[in-house]
Scaffold this motif. Structure first.
Motif, PDB file in Angstrom:
ATOM      1  N   ASP A 240       2.452 -30.990  23.701  1.00  0.00           N
ATOM      2  CA  ASP A 240       1.533 -31.775  22.860  1.00  0.00           C
ATOM      3  C   ASP A 240       2.251 -32.988  22.249  1.00  0.00           C
ATOM      4  O   ASP A 240       1.786 -33.566  21.276  1.00  0.00           O
ATOM      5  CB  ASP A 240       0.945 -30.896  21.739  1.00  0.00           C
ATOM      6  CG  ASP A 240       2.033 -30.308  20.844  1.00  0.00           C
ATOM      7  OD1 ASP A 240       3.233 -30.413  21.199  1.00  0.00           O
ATOM      8  OD2 ASP A 240       1.699 -29.772  19.778  1.00  0.00           O
ATOM      9  N   GLY A 241       3.392 -33.360  22.837  1.00  0.00           N
ATOM     10  CA  GLY A 241       4.175 -34.473  22.290  1.00  0.00           C
ATOM     11  C   GLY A 241       3.730 -35.814  22.865  1.00  0.00           C
ATOM     12  O   GLY A 241       2.826 -35.894  23.699  1.00  0.00           O
ATOM     13  N   PHE A 242       4.387 -36.870  22.434  1.00  0.00           N
ATOM     14  CA  PHE A 242       4.042 -38.208  22.929  1.00  0.00           C
ATOM     15  C   PHE A 242       5.304 -38.976  23.313  1.00  0.00           C
ATOM     16  O   PHE A 242       6.382 -38.750  22.778  1.00  0.00           O
ATOM     17  CB  PHE A 242       3.248 -39.000  21.865  1.00  0.00           C
ATOM     18  CG  PHE A 242       3.955 -39.138  20.543  1.00  0.00           C
ATOM     19  CD1 PHE A 242       4.931 -40.114  20.347  1.00  0.00           C
ATOM     20  CD2 PHE A 242       3.659 -38.284  19.483  1.00  0.00           C
ATOM     21  CE1 PHE A 242       5.582 -40.239  19.125  1.00  0.00           C
ATOM     22  CE2 PHE A 242       4.313 -38.403  18.260  1.00  0.00           C
ATOM     23  CZ  PHE A 242       5.281 -39.381  18.083  1.00  0.00           C
ATOM     24  N   LEU A 243       5.105 -39.875  24.274  1.00  0.00           N
ATOM     25  CA  LEU A 243       6.186 -40.750  24.735  1.00  0.00           C
ATOM     26  C   LEU A 243       5.725 -42.200  24.584  1.00  0.00           C
ATOM     27  O   LEU A 243       4.622 -42.539  25.006  1.00  0.00           O
ATOM     28  CB  LEU A 243       6.460 -40.479  26.220  1.00  0.00           C
ATOM     29  CG  LEU A 243       7.337 -41.514  26.946  1.00  0.00           C
ATOM     30  CD1 LEU A 243       8.807 -41.392  26.528  1.00  0.00           C
ATOM     31  CD2 LEU A 243       7.226 -41.334  28.478  1.00  0.00           C
ATOM     32  N   PHE A 244       6.571 -43.008  23.957  1.00  0.00           N
ATOM     33  CA  PHE A 244       6.306 -44.444  23.929  1.00  0.00           C
ATOM     34  C   PHE A 244       7.317 -45.155  24.809  1.00  0.00           C
ATOM     35  O   PHE A 244       8.522 -44.923  24.689  1.00  0.00           O
ATOM     36  CB  PHE A 244       6.432 -45.006  22.500  1.00  0.00           C
ATOM     37  CG  PHE A 244       5.168 -44.859  21.699  1.00  0.00           C
ATOM     38  CD1 PHE A 244       4.106 -45.736  21.897  1.00  0.00           C
ATOM     39  CD2 PHE A 244       5.050 -43.861  20.751  1.00  0.00           C
ATOM     40  CE1 PHE A 244       2.938 -45.605  21.159  1.00  0.00           C
ATOM     41  CE2 PHE A 244       3.878 -43.721  20.014  1.00  0.00           C
ATOM     42  CZ  PHE A 244       2.819 -44.602  20.217  1.00  0.00           C
ATOM     43  N   LEU A 245       6.818 -46.048  25.671  1.00  0.00           N
ATOM     44  CA  LEU A 245       7.678 -46.960  26.409  1.00  0.00           C
ATOM     45  C   LEU A 245       7.532 -48.326  25.757  1.00  0.00           C
ATOM     46  O   LEU A 245       6.705 -48.510  24.858  1.00  0.00           O
ATOM     47  CB  LEU A 245       7.239 -47.013  27.878  1.00  0.00           C
ATOM     48  CG  LEU A 245       7.184 -45.660  28.611  1.00  0.00           C
ATOM     49  CD1 LEU A 245       6.684 -45.852  30.038  1.00  0.00           C
ATOM     50  CD2 LEU A 245       8.557 -44.987  28.621  1.00  0.00           C
TER      51      LEU A 245
END
Ligand SMILES: C[S@@+](CC[C@H](N)C(=O)[O-])C[C@H]1O[C@@H](n2cnc3c(N)ncnc32)[C@H](O)[C@@H]1O
Length: 274
Positions: A240-245
């Motif tokens: 349920d995490g998030f990744l920002f590029l």
């Protein structure tokens, strides 16, 4: 001895082998300036002499120093702002609700440069989510460059750096003013730790994060390196995490990453694997 195309190509290969960064020949002029101090410390007057000395006697230490010196460390507090707004309004409230029982959150500022990204997140958490003061919160910053990691650890910034992107209220609340610089306050510093780490080299420690910021570094790598890195990062992010590029970077791996556009910012969520 002046540098030839072969010398420059030799140096580009060193950088690629030690950092995975693929330098475009149009940026060859940077070798001269960025390696100036390193050449001086070795008593070498030109890039040609540097290459000749490496050809005669290989030095992994020197090669690593060359790769580190060639990194581009451009960064700022709250860089691109929109990811931070989205974290505040949507992503962090959801994550905090999901972690109510564990009361533990871990974030990774991958390729953190001199630490502004990690400290921006730390200030956001302290400022907007005061309930987290009783939680265990960790923000890990990693970078290839020992010099950048040292700067991040020191948490000391020049006026020109705190004038870029940092709201005045945050500067007054979260920094101690020195004579010519500003130092991040200990309670913000405590949330962050920094390590020298190559994103593209084994061994990878297995770590699990709730949010990962991997911004403005992928474009230095080849498609193959990017794919490998994003595959590894997929295993390190909570479901349920998030990744920002970075704003101009894409994962382009639909089987692993789903891009989500919200409030004019794009983040990625991991596609579950069977
Ligand atoms: C342009 S800065 C981006 C800093 C920050 N993420 C941001 O968006 O503001 C790129 C950083 O990537 C780091 N870097 C380049 N290659 C790397 C590698 N193979 N492993 C870890 N860090 C790397 C550089 O040292 C540099 O500090």
């Amino acid at each position: 001895m002046s540098s030839t195309e072969q010398d420059l190509s030799y140096l580009r290969d060193i950088v690629r082998n030690h950092s995975a960064m693929v330098l475009d020949p149009s940026r060859d002029h940077l070798f001269e300036t960025k390696l100036y101090h390193l050449m001086r410390s070795e008593n070498l007057g030109t890039l040609g002499q540097l290459v000749q000395s490496l050809r005669m006697r290989s030095s992994p230490h020197m090669e690593r120093s060359i790769a580190e010196a060639m990194t581009i460390n451009e960064t700022s507090f709250f860089r691109d702002l929109r990811p931070f707004c989205l974290m505040e309004s949507e992503l962090l409230p959801r994550l905090i609700a999901n972690r109510r029982r564990e009361r533990h959150l871990r974030f990774w500022s991958a390729a953190c440069s001199s630490g502004q990204e990690a400290y921006s997140l730390a200030m956001l958490l302290l400022d907007k989510f005061p309930e987290l003061t009783t939680w265990r919160v960790e923000i890990v910053g990693t970078d290839l460059s020992a010099e950048m990691v040292e700067r991040a650890n020191a948490g000391k910034y020049l006026r020109i750096e705190v004038n870029r992107g940092l709201p005045a209220r945050y500067l007054l609340s979260y920094f101690d003013k020195g004579e010519d610089d500003w130092t991040i306050k200990p309670h913000v510093r405590r949330l962050c730790s920094f390590q020298q780490r190559n994103l593209c080299a084994a061994p990878w420690l297995f770590e699990r994060y709730d949010g990962i910021l991997l911004r403005n570094v992928l474009f230095y790598f080849s498609d193959e390196t990017r794919r490998r890195l994003l595959t590894r990062v997929h295993q390190m992010l909570a479901p349920d995490g998030f990744l920002f590029l970075g704003a101009s970077e894409q994962a382009s791996l639909p089987e692993l990453w789903k891009p989500v556009l919200s409030d004019r910012a794009c983040y990625h969520v991991p596609v579950p694997q069977r």
